[in-house]
Design an enzyme around this catalytic site. Structure first.
Site, PDB file in Angstrom:
ATOM      1  N   LYS A  52      -1.918  -3.716   4.401  1.00  0.00           N
ATOM      2  CA  LYS A  52      -3.321  -3.750   3.971  1.00  0.00           C
ATOM      3  C   LYS A  52      -3.899  -5.148   4.183  1.00  0.00           C
ATOM      4  O   LYS A  52      -5.017  -5.301   4.685  1.00  0.00           O
ATOM      5  CB  LYS A  52      -3.427  -3.321   2.494  1.00  0.00           C
ATOM      6  CG  LYS A  52      -3.205  -1.826   2.324  1.00  0.00           C
ATOM      7  CD  LYS A  52      -2.977  -1.388   0.882  1.00  0.00           C
ATOM      8  CE  LYS A  52      -2.582   0.094   0.869  1.00  0.00           C
ATOM      9  NZ  LYS A  52      -2.239   0.603  -0.446  1.00  0.00           N
ATOM     10  N   GLN A  96      -1.661  -1.413  -6.456  1.00  0.00           N
ATOM     11  CA  GLN A  96      -0.694  -0.577  -5.734  1.00  0.00           C
ATOM     12  C   GLN A  96       0.133   0.252  -6.726  1.00  0.00           C
ATOM     13  O   GLN A  96       0.703  -0.292  -7.667  1.00  0.00           O
ATOM     14  CB  GLN A  96       0.222  -1.489  -4.898  1.00  0.00           C
ATOM     15  CG  GLN A  96       1.175  -0.741  -3.996  1.00  0.00           C
ATOM     16  CD  GLN A  96       0.471   0.025  -2.879  1.00  0.00           C
ATOM     17  OE1 GLN A  96      -0.406  -0.471  -2.212  1.00  0.00           O
ATOM     18  NE2 GLN A  96       0.871   1.265  -2.685  1.00  0.00           N
ATOM     19  N   ASP A 119      -9.989   2.738  -3.976  1.00  0.00           N
ATOM     20  CA  ASP A 119      -9.067   3.872  -3.845  1.00  0.00           C
ATOM     21  C   ASP A 119      -9.745   5.174  -4.284  1.00  0.00           C
ATOM     22  O   ASP A 119      -9.235   6.261  -4.028  1.00  0.00           O
ATOM     23  CB  ASP A 119      -7.839   3.652  -4.743  1.00  0.00           C
ATOM     24  CG  ASP A 119      -6.603   3.244  -3.961  1.00  0.00           C
ATOM     25  OD1 ASP A 119      -6.566   3.500  -2.755  1.00  0.00           O
ATOM     26  OD2 ASP A 119      -5.684   2.675  -4.577  1.00  0.00           O
TER      27      ASP A 119
END
Ligand code: NAP
Length: 284
Positions: A52, A96, A119
């Site tokens: 990422k 994460q 997200d």
């Protein structure tokens, strides 16, 4: 023989478009910023985070990598999230998953400011997706939709079967296909006679996490088969939930693993970060 949907090529095309958008934003004084938070040392998560950050660098997006020890308390993590919420140079926050056991994932997701939730896991964003009025889509389902669109596959009126009902993939995926006017069926581990359902699919999207689970007899001739799975076969080689070698001759379109859905997920994260920065600019 199926058309093989090249997720790498489509992903590169979108990243090119995004890089041009980022350059234009920078000229106007805004650099999109993404903060990625990793708690603990899970090796797979470390790889995801590294990828990422690298993708941000390639596109000229500012990125920050916050690494916290595995024994971090929920309070400590929430304090970091709140600090990132306040910062004007950070437009996207990604924590994460999975998190260590002492931290409640839901508490952390709900603490992220919805406008920075790239997200799209926050309840407010999930609710907006259900209503069809959203700024961000969760990265993996958004990537699948983009693959379908850019391959010129019509969706309206088609029978779409989604196998898997996770909050991250299956449920939002089904909702997106519904918004695209497909007739959607969601299957899961308690579905009776799964093959009978999957054989009806014009578009079959599989996200279950079982290597080569979908076999040729479960697929209709000419179907579009999208494989979200990232599994290991008996030799430890990366493969999907679909038995690609057996299904490919029967399908109309198919995504390979690797090189299908995988590359799209990070690209959609980049897209959400750029969108978040653009929307933040509009609010100032
Ligand atoms: P998950 O949370 O474990 O959910 C799996 C789903 O599959 C559940 O809904 C489960 O049903 C269903 N399932 C399991 N076994 C089944 C069976 N035999 N028949 C029918 N349904 C079955 O997994 P996930 O997070 O959605 O991920 C799924 C796969 O996608 C994994 O391989 C993951 O690595 C991959 N993935 C890839 C990306 C990417 O970027 N390419 C991103 C995310 C995930 P129940 O609900 O009844 O238990």
């Amino acid at each position: 023989m199926a058309v093989i949907i090249d997720g790498k090529a489509i992903s590169e095309q979108i990243r090119g478009e995004l890089a041009a958008g980022v350059a234009a934003m920078k000229q106007n004084g805004t650099t999109p910023g993404l903060a990625v938070v990793l708690v603990g040392e899970d090796p797979a998560s470390q790889v995801y985070v590294r990828n990422k950050i690298r993708a941000c660098e390639q596109l000229g997006i500012h990125s920050e990598d916050h690494r916290l020890p595995a024994d971090t308390t929920e309070g400590e993590l929430l304090a970091l999230v709140r600090e990132l919420n306040r910062r004007e140079d950070i437009h996207g926050i990604l924590v994460q998953l999975p998190l260590p056991r002492q931290i409640r994932e839901r508490a952390v997701i709900e603490a992220i400011a919805p406008e920075k939730d790239v997200d799209a896991f926050h309840a407010q964003n999930v609710g907006q997706i259900v209503q069809g009025q959203y700024d961000f889509l969760p990265c993996t389902p958004a990537g699948v939709l983009e693959l379908i669109r850019r391959s010129g596959i019509p969706v309206e009126g088609k029978d779409c079967v989604v196998v898997g009902r996770s909050n991250i993939v299956g449920k939002p995926m089904a909702m997106l296909m519904l918004h695209e006017n497909a007739t959607v069926t969601i299957c899961h581990s308690r579905t009776r006679d799964l093959s009978a359902v999957t054989r009806r699919a014009d578009i079959l999207i599989v996200a279950i996490g079982r290597a080569k689970f979908i076999t040729a007899d479960m697929v209709k001739e000419g179907a579009v088969v999208i494989d979200v799975g990232m599994d290991r076969d008996e030799n430890g080689k990366l493969c999907g939930d679909v038995d690609f070698a057996a299904v490919e001759p029967k399908a109309g379109y198919i995504t390979p693993v690797p090189g299908g859905v995988g590359p799209m997920t990070i690209t959609m994260l980049m897209k959400n970060t750029v969108t978040a920065a653009r929307l933040a600019g509009g609010r100032r």
